[in-house]
Enzyme design. Structure first.
Site, PDB file in Angstrom:
ATOM      1  N   ARG A  68     -25.557 -27.223 -90.941  1.00 11.91           N
ATOM      2  CA  ARG A  68     -26.226 -27.077 -89.641  1.00 11.91           C
ATOM      3  C   ARG A  68     -26.525 -25.605 -89.330  1.00 11.91           C
ATOM      4  O   ARG A  68     -27.520 -25.299 -88.665  1.00 11.91           O
ATOM      5  CB  ARG A  68     -25.360 -27.695 -88.530  1.00 11.91           C
ATOM      6  N   VAL A 122     -27.256 -36.708 -82.599  1.00 10.77           N
ATOM      7  CA  VAL A 122     -27.928 -36.916 -83.892  1.00 10.77           C
ATOM      8  C   VAL A 122     -27.214 -38.036 -84.657  1.00 10.77           C
ATOM      9  O   VAL A 122     -27.839 -38.952 -85.207  1.00 10.77           O
ATOM     10  CB  VAL A 122     -27.948 -35.600 -84.721  1.00 10.77           C
ATOM     11  N   ILE A 182     -32.188 -27.631 -80.671  1.00  8.91           N
ATOM     12  CA  ILE A 182     -31.684 -28.525 -81.730  1.00  8.91           C
ATOM     13  C   ILE A 182     -30.697 -29.458 -81.029  1.00  8.91           C
ATOM     14  O   ILE A 182     -29.849 -29.020 -80.257  1.00  8.91           O
ATOM     15  CB  ILE A 182     -31.003 -27.696 -82.850  1.00  8.91           C
ATOM     16  N   SER A 183     -30.816 -30.760 -81.282  1.00 10.10           N
ATOM     17  CA  SER A 183     -29.947 -31.733 -80.611  1.00 10.10           C
ATOM     18  C   SER A 183     -28.491 -31.532 -81.026  1.00 10.10           C
ATOM     19  O   SER A 183     -28.213 -31.058 -82.121  1.00 10.10           O
ATOM     20  CB  SER A 183     -30.339 -33.167 -80.983  1.00 10.10           C
ATOM     21  N   GLN A 184     -27.548 -31.944 -80.133  1.00  7.22           N
ATOM     22  CA  GLN A 184     -26.141 -31.778 -80.487  1.00  7.22           C
ATOM     23  C   GLN A 184     -25.738 -32.811 -81.539  1.00  7.22           C
ATOM     24  O   GLN A 184     -26.277 -33.909 -81.582  1.00  7.22           O
ATOM     25  CB  GLN A 184     -25.215 -31.823 -79.262  1.00  7.22           C
TER      26      GLN A 184
END
Ligand code: SAH
Length: 234
Positions: free
Chosen positions: A55, A87, A81-83
């Site tokens: 990540r 995701v 960016i999604s957590q």
């Protein structure tokens, strides 16, 4: 003497480099235990994907240190960016099979696409901002993903030339499910999409059975609103 010094410096460099990698590996495994397994993500294949995908390569350099915390971190163009938990939750709900073709709307950093690419044959991903698509493509190249296909475009329209898709995942929030995405979902396919007005949203799971779409609300969420570039309403 000179040769000896070069060898010593070389060794220091290798140790330094691998200890850096190791610290990220530890962080990733900790993230999987504390943020995913503890919160109900239990599909082993999904968990393995999170143990593998770096990540920290998908965040801006200043945020690498906090890449494995459960935060939606800023990327360029005012997007995030999604957590990891979100995701993972969305990925698990798609129930992917190895031979699946998946469409993602909202490439952003590319992290979600990389997770999907661990689990299925091919991932097609669309991003509105050219700069984001370009930087995600560069990261995919660096990490040697050869099953992710990127396109700059309007996600409301889907990707007709590559349809149908066994799964569709939308990572920005429209006010309603775009009609082309319903059409481009394969028979038996699943779509997960955060639908709402502004930041009041519900994650909706859609399934296509015998040509009909069934919808189920599964979780309140908060995604960046989908940009309605041409003010198209379906
Ligand atoms: N999946 C991403 C999440 C990024 S946030 C990740 O893992 O990092 C959502 C992304 O959707 C943003 O990059 C935003 O630019 C993009 N987006 C918003 N509206 C869009 C549209 N109409 N078509 C395609 N992408 C869109």
């Amino acid at each position: 003497m000179m040769r000896f010094l070069v060898i010593i410096f070389g060794l220091i460099a290798v140790v330094e480099c691998s200890s850096q990698n190791d610290s990220f590996i530890n962080e990733r495994w900790k993230m999987v235990e504390l943020q995913l397994k503890n919160r109900g993500i239990n599909n082993e294949l999904v968990l393995d994907a999170f143990r593998l995908v770096p990540r920290h390569d998908f965040v801006l350099p200043n945020y690498q240190k906090v890449a494995y915390t459960d935060n939606p971190l800023p990327i360029n163009e005012g997007q995030t960016i999604s957590q990891p938990y979100v995701v993972a939750y969305m990925t698990q709900e798609l129930e992917l099979q190895q031979h699946d073709r998946v469409l993602e709307i909202g490439t952003g950093s590319g992290y979600q696409a990389a997770i999907l690419a661990q689990l299925c044959d091919s991932v097609f991903t669309i991003e509105l901002y050219e700069a984001l698509s370009k930087s995600a493509t560069e990261v995919f190249g660096k990490l040697e993903y050869n099953n992710i296909y990127c396109k700059v475009g309007d996600g409301y329209l889907g990707w007709l030339q590559k349809a149908p898709f066994d799964a569709i995942i939308v990572t920005c929030s429209p006010s309603h499910v775009p009609e082309p995405l319903k059409e481009q979902l394969a028979e038996g396919g699943r779509m997960i999409i955060p639908v709402g007005e502004g930041y009041v949203q519900q994650l909706v799971l859609l399934q296509k059975k015998k040509g009909k779409i069934r919808e189920k609300k599964i979780l309140p969420v908060r995604f960046v609103p989908m940009i309605d570039e041409n003010r198209i309403k379906y």
